[in-house]
Design a protein around this motif. Sequence first.
Motif, mmCIF file in Angstrom:
data_model
loop_
_atom_site.group_PDB
_atom_site.id
_atom_site.type_symbol
_atom_site.label_atom_id
_atom_site.label_comp_id
_atom_site.label_asym_id
_atom_site.label_seq_id
_atom_site.Cartn_x
_atom_site.Cartn_y
_atom_site.Cartn_z
ATOM 1 N N LEU A 1 0.811 -1.212 0.000
ATOM 2 C CA LEU A 1 0.000 0.000 0.000
ATOM 3 C C LEU A 1 0.846 1.263 0.000
ATOM 4 N N ALA A 2 2.163 1.118 0.125
ATOM 5 C CA ALA A 2 3.091 2.240 0.000
ATOM 6 C C ALA A 2 4.135 1.863 -1.048
ATOM 7 N N TYR A 3 4.493 2.819 -1.905
ATOM 8 C CA TYR A 3 5.453 2.519 -2.966
ATOM 9 C C TYR A 3 6.076 3.810 -3.473
ATOM 10 N N ARG A 4 7.137 3.679 -4.282
ATOM 11 C CA ARG A 4 7.818 4.831 -4.882
ATOM 12 C C ARG A 4 7.615 4.814 -6.386
ATOM 13 N N LYS A 5 7.493 5.988 -6.969
ATOM 14 C CA LYS A 5 7.485 6.089 -8.424
ATOM 15 C C LYS A 5 7.859 7.513 -8.820
ATOM 16 N N LYS A 6 8.226 7.658 -10.073
ATOM 17 C CA LYS A 6 8.516 8.993 -10.602
ATOM 18 C C LYS A 6 7.199 9.665 -10.924
ATOM 19 N N SER A 7 7.050 10.904 -10.497
ATOM 20 C CA SER A 7 5.770 11.594 -10.661
ATOM 21 C C SER A 7 5.989 13.064 -10.982
ATOM 22 N N LYS A 8 5.030 13.591 -11.691
ATOM 23 C CA LYS A 8 5.037 15.020 -11.995
ATOM 24 C C LYS A 8 4.530 15.782 -10.775
ATOM 25 N N VAL A 9 5.291 16.776 -10.317
ATOM 26 C CA VAL A 9 4.934 17.496 -9.097
ATOM 27 C C VAL A 9 5.069 19.004 -9.316
ATOM 28 N N ASN A 10 4.441 19.758 -8.418
ATOM 29 C CA ASN A 10 4.636 21.205 -8.361
ATOM 30 C C ASN A 10 5.906 21.462 -7.553
ATOM 31 N N TRP A 11 6.867 22.155 -8.152
ATOM 32 C CA TRP A 11 8.133 22.394 -7.458
ATOM 33 C C TRP A 11 8.335 23.888 -7.258
ATOM 34 N N ASP A 12 8.560 24.278 -5.973
ATOM 35 C CA ASP A 12 8.856 25.669 -5.647
ATOM 36 C C ASP A 12 10.372 25.834 -5.678
ATOM 37 N N PHE B 1 0.873 6.493 -1.317
ATOM 38 C CA PHE B 1 -0.018 5.498 -0.729
ATOM 39 C C PHE B 1 -1.024 5.097 -1.803
ATOM 40 N N LYS B 2 -1.341 3.804 -1.864
ATOM 41 C CA LYS B 2 -2.160 3.274 -2.945
ATOM 42 C C LYS B 2 -3.644 3.397 -2.611
ATOM 43 N N ILE B 3 -4.112 4.627 -2.503
ATOM 44 C CA ILE B 3 -5.515 4.876 -2.190
ATOM 45 C C ILE B 3 -6.424 4.410 -3.324
ATOM 46 N N THR B 4 -5.887 4.351 -4.548
ATOM 47 C CA THR B 4 -6.726 3.939 -5.680
ATOM 48 C C THR B 4 -7.176 2.484 -5.573
ATOM 49 N N ASP B 5 -6.481 1.686 -4.758
ATOM 50 C CA ASP B 5 -6.923 0.300 -4.545
ATOM 51 C C ASP B 5 -8.321 0.254 -3.924
#
Length: 895
Positions: free
Chosen positions: A172-183, A217-221
């Motif tokens: 239910l927890a994992y890492r991946k590359k994601s598009k984010v808002n960066w300040d 966190f894999k909330i989509t499950d």
Amino acid sequence: MLNGGKTFRPFPARCPSDETLRFMTTERYNPRAVEPRWQKAWDEADLYKTETDAPGEKYYVLEMFPYPSGRIHMGHVRNYAMGDVVARYKRAKGFNVLHPMGWDAFGMPAENAAMQNKVHPAKWTYENIDTMRAQLKSMGLSLDWSREFATCDVDYYHRQQMLFLDMLEKGLAYRKKSKVNWDPVDMTVLANEQVIDGKGWRSGAEVESRELVQWFFKITDYAEDLLAALDQLPNWPDKVRLMQKNWIGKSEGLMVRWQLAAETAPADMSELTVFTTRPDTLFGASFLAVAADHPLAAKAAESDPALQAFIEECRRTGTSAEALETAEKKGYRTPIMAVHPFDPDWKLPVYVANFVLMEYGTGAIFGCPAHDQRDLDFARKYDLPVTPVVLPPKEDPTAFSIYSEAYDGEGTLYNSRFLDGMAPAEGFEAVAKRLEHTDLAGSPQGERKVNFRLRDWGVSRQRYWGCPIPVLHCESCGVVPEARENLPVKLPDDIDFEKPGNPLDRHPTWRQAKCPKCGGEARRETDTMDTFVDSSWYFARFTAPKADEPTDPQAANAWLPVDQYIGGIEHAILHLLYSRFFVRAMKACGHLDLDEPFKGLFTQGMVVHETYRDGREWVSPADVAITEAEGKRSAKRLSTGSEIAIGGIEKMSKSKKNVVDPDDIIASYGADTARWFMLSDSPPDRDVIWTEAGVEGAFRFVQRLWRVLGEAAPHVAGADAAAISDNEAAMALRKVAHRTAAGVAEDIERLGFNKAIARIHEFVNGLATHLAGLSADSDPSLKAAGHEALTILVKLIAPMMPHLAQECWQVLGHDGFVAAKGWPAIDESLLVDEEVTLPIQINGKKRGDLTVPAAASKADIEKAALESDVVQRALAGGEPKRLIVVPGRIVNVVV
């Protein structure tokens, strides 16, 4: 007096003088003396400490815990007063009540304070907690302070790290590359809500879109379950359930594979898949568009520098839905063409567009400008065809056109070949069936698909003041969970905020660790957890705050779900949705056994106040005097004497200085007055306008109640309850008392605090009339009824004004704490009317009243009505044309 008018302050700057207090001590109720005395007595008696195994049905009431910003505000007073009324009422009804308090203590404000004030975030946070705890205690809240914790306590985030490892183990927890808002100034990821007009909420810097490796966190499950279970929450506001449904965003649609024209397609790319919920509008398509980070865009940009520059521009746009909606719709036309699924000769251009995200659907759309406003704006900008294919009812197909507004309503399909004449739902089915049976490169060209708007929860934050993520990075083993015996992973105390960014990245030793798998050198994860994680399970920790594990499952299952949760509508989506996910994840990990965290939810309105301005400067109400003369209001600034402008009524905020300090109100009027006003002024789900006149009115009522009870108490003290008889005056008094008690109970059960208070106002007025002239020589039955009625009154006000109630309890000669006594026992026989009075209408207009026995039948009422003087006069010896009787409601005679 000023100019013949009245001058008053928005709220007092000073407490009453000693001379005033001496007068109040002898003649009036003195909250400054009474409230601290009873608060001390309650604390010494541990009156509100809760034991899980105590007798009584369990009831858990919880208000959303506060962020320790430094001082409580009037919104806190309202929120916690509401919860306290529920807690005290339920205790009086015999429940074993859990009513805890804690602090949502991690987050950026503490780091900002560290940078600005050269103070450690922990010191700033815990000093604020000390201040706010004292303020909350001054409100007389019936909280179990023995369960208090802050989410920045090592003891708390230790257990949160245990939960993280459990969720990692369960997938239910994992890492991946994601598009984010960066300040780029604060050098951290920002949540969508922290991007305002494309800029960082704190730094004001232009936000960039970056790809980073993040924890999720894999909330989509649980998307389907989270959506379906909303229908099992009848005690939640409809608007909150709707907001969550929209956020989860279930949509049933079709995956459509578009063949790319071979002569235009990049090498090794022959098709583009689009998810659509409106395949019935395929014949209105005029373009396709892909996200800037779609593989097709990347491939096309390899040989097109201008496209690469456009993609870079798109990456500087925030990723929030709001940013996409408000940004100008821009696109770059590639040379790629797509073949229409139903016409090999019909080719559509493929754009890279800034309003398409990889995170939604497939990262590609087909544009139907006539029936989608976003697509229409894009088509007008780039001079693309606009073909309507849904004809609104009663429109002429030869004349209907689309101009500046897309049509998204119901209608009949046209301009759509084999779909013509169908309703959109029929068209959906027809397209789906054809494409499911159309072969493209060995597979169906269309496939039905359920899609969700909900995305997995990114919990990585590049900051110091948060819960460390308990994993390590080993050159040999990769990403490795920290060994449980090595928990907690504590934040280092010696940190440097001289530079922007995450101090953990710069710490000379904290990052260094041993890999628990191979024993080799490793480095710690420097991202900390989103503070929404901290608040997504705190309600479960309250059930056993000293447990070695995150929960004591037996205690958690006994107390949860929270019976009544109270907080602001601003948390309707993220906090509540994340909490719902967390109980499911904790259940999967064996920490509790339930599906929903909150059985009942109530979202209270805000506290608002007038604003004042001196030129461009906002002025605090404490520095304002208001003058009323000849129906007009004007304001002066006390510190300068200058005239200032009275602005609109807005939410209390530090930026506009229209805040009222609860300490000033409590010091001047007492906590009970503040609580009473907050509960009485308006329905609890609506905004309450703070006014000096309102709080003064509440204080006058406190004094009136004290006076009514004080004048009667000497004459009813020691009255024998057995002396109550059928004496008419005594029975009338008892009926008022018991009916009020029953009504107040019903109101509190429905959280109708303002209605309960209105009943109590009427009750006090009635008592003043019934007990007027009471003396030592009065009828014993009346004195006994008076004592009973006053005792009931004190029990009714105890949830709202606990200090006054306790003082009155003592004045009436009762022992112990009224808070430990039961709710008034209701004599049901006193709630039944022996007679009822019905209005009589003649031709629809009220002309009189008719009093009949409560049990009278419809025939009895008709007979009595016809014999009444008012009807006899109207009939003048004739017969009525019609006689309408609604028992218990009305009599209407048509003559």
